[in-house]
Design an enzyme around this catalytic site. Structure first.
Site, short mmCIF file in Angstrom:
data_model
loop_
_atom_site.label_atom_id
_atom_site.label_comp_id
_atom_site.label_asym_id
_atom_site.label_seq_id
_atom_site.Cartn_x
_atom_site.Cartn_y
_atom_site.Cartn_z
N ASP A 13 -2.40 1.71 9.55
CA ASP A 13 -1.18 1.59 8.56
C ASP A 13 -1.48 0.80 7.63
O ASP A 13 -0.57 0.31 6.80
CB ASP A 13 -0.01 1.33 9.38
CG ASP A 13 0.23 2.31 10.35
OD1 ASP A 13 0.07 3.52 10.26
OD2 ASP A 13 0.94 2.00 11.41
N LYS A 16 -3.84 3.51 3.82
CA LYS A 16 -5.14 4.33 3.63
C LYS A 16 -4.62 5.67 2.60
O LYS A 16 -5.51 6.17 1.75
CB LYS A 16 -5.88 4.71 4.59
CG LYS A 16 -6.28 3.69 5.53
CD LYS A 16 -6.90 4.16 6.97
CE LYS A 16 -5.91 4.73 7.90
NZ LYS A 16 -5.05 3.56 8.53
N GLY A 40 -0.82 8.76 10.67
CA GLY A 40 0.41 8.99 9.76
C GLY A 40 0.07 8.26 8.51
O GLY A 40 0.30 7.27 8.39
N HIS A 41 -0.36 9.08 7.30
CA HIS A 41 -0.83 8.61 6.22
C HIS A 41 0.10 8.90 5.19
O HIS A 41 0.61 10.24 4.86
CB HIS A 41 -2.21 9.41 5.85
CG HIS A 41 -3.36 8.81 6.77
ND1 HIS A 41 -4.55 8.88 6.65
CD2 HIS A 41 -3.34 7.96 7.88
CE1 HIS A 41 -5.21 8.42 7.34
NE2 HIS A 41 -4.35 7.83 8.20
N GLN A 227 -6.60 5.59 11.74
CA GLN A 227 -6.36 4.33 12.36
C GLN A 227 -6.91 2.97 11.56
O GLN A 227 -7.22 3.08 10.59
CB GLN A 227 -6.96 4.45 13.85
CG GLN A 227 -6.27 5.11 14.70
CD GLN A 227 -6.21 6.58 14.34
OE1 GLN A 227 -7.58 7.33 14.60
NE2 GLN A 227 -5.28 7.53 14.24
P1 GDP Z 1 -2.16 4.53 6.36
O1 GDP Z 1 -1.79 5.16 7.84
O2 GDP Z 1 -3.02 3.56 6.30
O3 GDP Z 1 -2.03 5.76 5.44
O4 GDP Z 1 -0.56 3.89 6.12
P2 GDP Z 1 0.96 4.31 6.52
O5 GDP Z 1 1.35 5.59 5.58
O6 GDP Z 1 1.17 4.68 7.98
O7 GDP Z 1 1.75 3.02 6.10
C1 GDP Z 1 1.66 2.54 4.78
C2 GDP Z 1 3.14 2.33 4.09
O8 GDP Z 1 3.12 1.58 3.14
C3 GDP Z 1 3.48 3.53 3.64
O9 GDP Z 1 5.13 3.94 3.80
C4 GDP Z 1 3.18 3.48 2.23
O10 GDP Z 1 4.12 4.32 1.23
C5 GDP Z 1 3.56 2.10 1.95
N1 GDP Z 1 2.67 1.44 1.04
C6 GDP Z 1 1.37 1.48 0.71
N2 GDP Z 1 0.89 0.64 -0.23
C7 GDP Z 1 2.13 -0.11 -0.56
C8 GDP Z 1 2.17 -1.41 -1.36
O11 GDP Z 1 1.34 -1.67 -2.16
N3 GDP Z 1 3.55 -1.79 -1.43
C9 GDP Z 1 4.41 -1.29 -0.64
N4 GDP Z 1 5.43 -1.87 -0.70
N5 GDP Z 1 4.26 -0.07 0.23
C10 GDP Z 1 3.03 0.46 0.09
P1 IMO Z 2 -2.97 5.33 10.92
O1 IMO Z 2 -4.14 6.44 10.43
C1 IMO Z 2 -1.38 2.58 13.50
C2 IMO Z 2 -2.03 2.88 17.77
C3 IMO Z 2 -1.17 3.18 18.99
C4 IMO Z 2 -1.46 2.61 20.18
C5 IMO Z 2 -2.94 2.77 20.11
C6 IMO Z 2 -3.36 4.11 20.87
O2 IMO Z 2 -1.81 6.17 10.50
O3 IMO Z 2 -3.59 4.13 10.48
P2 IMO Z 2 -3.08 6.54 20.58
O4 IMO Z 2 -2.04 7.51 20.14
O5 IMO Z 2 -4.37 7.06 19.69
O6 IMO Z 2 -3.42 6.98 21.96
O7 IMO Z 2 -2.57 5.33 20.40
O8 IMO Z 2 -3.28 3.19 18.81
N1 IMO Z 2 -2.44 3.72 16.82
C7 IMO Z 2 -2.00 3.62 15.43
N2 IMO Z 2 -1.52 2.43 15.03
N3 IMO Z 2 -1.96 3.84 12.69
C8 IMO Z 2 -2.35 4.51 13.48
O9 IMO Z 2 -2.85 5.75 12.62
C9 IMO Z 2 -2.64 4.83 14.68
N4 IMO Z 2 -3.02 5.71 15.63
C10 IMO Z 2 -2.81 5.19 16.73
O10 IMO Z 2 0.15 2.93 18.31
O11 IMO Z 2 -1.29 1.34 19.90
MG MG Z 3 -0.17 5.36 9.29
#
Ligand code: GDP
Ligand code: IMO
Ligand code: MG
Length: 425
Positions: A13, A16, A40-41, A227
């Protein structure tokens, strides 16, 4: 041409999805190499916010081909939902997406096995997203799995039934105490087959040839990690990890690319740390600081909606992730989330008993480990700043400190979730 890799350096999270979407116009192909619907991107494009789980984050750029590599595990039900959601935005996904024949399938029973495993672990549970990831990769390495290529074979139904029965046997014996809704499972099985029929209409091929040919003909490829390095099956805080190789080497295995084909490795990290699920987190702030980061950063899981645990930036784990991945440049995300803090802390090293170290120990959760912090002055409002030069000196100082500590330049600073809230150097 070489393949650039973009991956998370923390517990996932990191942002990415946003960075891939921003960088995508520079590339011809974006390819996912591991993970599955546990990811979840999030992409925010104007007023539209979209969360991708299995589909690569290049999908909203018209001229890009998106590849789901052999290292990914696909749940046909969630995949089809995702496809339909993107099609509803007017994107002809079939023209822009190719799936590897070697990608493994997640069955409805894999999700039940995931839930039963977590239930058996009780307080020791991993905090899995319960998407069936672990059991699907177990069937892959146990050589029982079903792959996308199998759905095109005449004996697919028979092989599917065989694996399904095997899972049901485990649920009835090893996991006997685990209760599940039999009718829902039957409905999911039916839906799963309908989704398999849908995937049969999509472009599925041996993507290792496609990608290597693309490189030969001068095309640019970006490999998108899911991840983060601290969730890696080998180098993460085992057993509180996911079941795939989230580090750079995973891109070679998960796409069929030789190590010599790797070019830049872009490491993405937040200006602080978050973790969702169980497991050690040395800089976690179980106090009003953690609550404030969570509220301002909207730190709730993109896949499960769970509250993310929050804490300060951790240099020892960041340094280790940089070494393991051979990171060539860094992107610092969510910098704006710390705007309102007068004081910002960074963990520079750990004390383990009376021993000072900046290395990550075998057991990151060892009770004698204490994070040691250095304090920095807050930088105030930066959300509307559009060039690096105009950033406050306090933030530049924070950036310089991190670069000196880890030895890699920070090339991109993200100051908000939208595409244009991105400063490059
Ligand atoms: P990922 O799994 O690495 O793609 O990240 P996620 O989407 O799960 O979580 C990142 C969250 O931060 C999302 O809700 C993005 O919209 C938000 N986000 C990304 N970059 C920024 C930033 O620079 N500032 C803020 N406030 N939010 C951001
Ligand atoms: P993105 O790509 C954050 C965490 C879960 C749990 C552990 C194992 O959005 O960054 P799993 O479902 O793989 O058996 O879970 O890994 N986890 C993540 N945490 N971002 C993710 O993906 C994750 N994918 C799995 O919360 O601790
Ligand atoms: Mg994510």
């Amino acid at each position: 041409m070489k393949v650039d890799i973009l991956l998370g350096l923390q517990w996932g999270d990191e942002g990415k999805g946003k960075v891939v979407d921003v960088l995508a116009p520079k590339y011809d192909i974006v390819a996912r190499f591991q993970g599955g619907p546990n990811a979840g991107h999030t992409l925010e494009i104007g007023t539209v916010k979209y969360v991708l789980h299995t589909i690569p984050s290049g999908i909203f750029n018209k001229n890009i081909l998106n590849v789901i590599g052999n290292g990914v595990v696909i749940d046909p039900i969630s995949f089809m939902e995702e496809v339909r959601g993107i099609e509803a935005l007017g994107i002809d996904i079939c023209q822009h997406l190719i799936i590897s024949t070697r990608a493994h399938l997640i069955l409805p029973t894999h999700r039940l096995l995931d839930a039963s495993s977590e239930a058996q672990k009780g307080h020791e549970k991993i905090g899995s997203t319960l998407k069936g990831i672990g059991p699907a990769y177990m069937d892959k390495t146990g050589r029982n799995g079903l792959r996308i290529g199998d759905i095109l074979e005449p004996d697919f139904d028979k092989r599917y039934q065989f694996l399904l029965e095997k899972h049901k046997h485990i649920l009835a014996t090893t996991a006997a105490g685990f209760q599940y809704d039999v009718e829902k499972l039957a409905a999911d099985e039916k839906k799963w087959m309908e989704c398999i029929n849908f995937i049969r209409t999509m472009k599925c091929m041996d993507t290792e040839y496609l990608l290597n040919d693309a490189l030969k003909s001068g095309k640019k490829i970006l490999a998108e990690g899911a991840q983060g390095s601290l969730l890696d099956i080998d180098f993460g805080s085992y057993p509180f990890v996911t079941s795939s190789s989230t580090t750079c080497a995973g891109a070679c295995i998960g796409l069929g690319l030789a190590p010599a084909a790797i070019g830049n490795v872009v490491g993405v990290f937040k200006a602080y740390c978050t973790r969702v699920g169980s497991g050690p987190f040395p800089t976690e702030q179980l106090n009003e600081i953690g609550d404030k980061i969570c509220t301002i950063g909207k730190e709730f899981g993109s896949t499960t909606g769970r509250r993310r645990r929050c804490g300060w930036l951790d240099i020892p784990t960041l340094k280790r992730a940089i070494i393991l991945n051979g990171v060539t440049c860094l992107n610092m995300m969510k910098t704006d989330v710390l705007n309102s803090f007068d004081e910002i802390e960074v963990c520079t090293h750990y004390m383990i008993g009376d021993k000072k170290t900046d290395q990550v120990p075998y057991d990151l959760g060892t009770p004698s480990l204490k994070a040691v912090y250095q304090k920095f002055k807050g930088w105030g409002e930066i959300t509307d700043i559009s060039s690096y030069d105009k950033l406050p000196e306090e933030l530049k100082e924070y950036i310089r400190f991190i670069e000196d500590a880890v030895g890699v330049p920070i090339k991109m600073i993200s100051v908000g979730p939208e595409r244009n809230q991105t400063l490059t150097r």
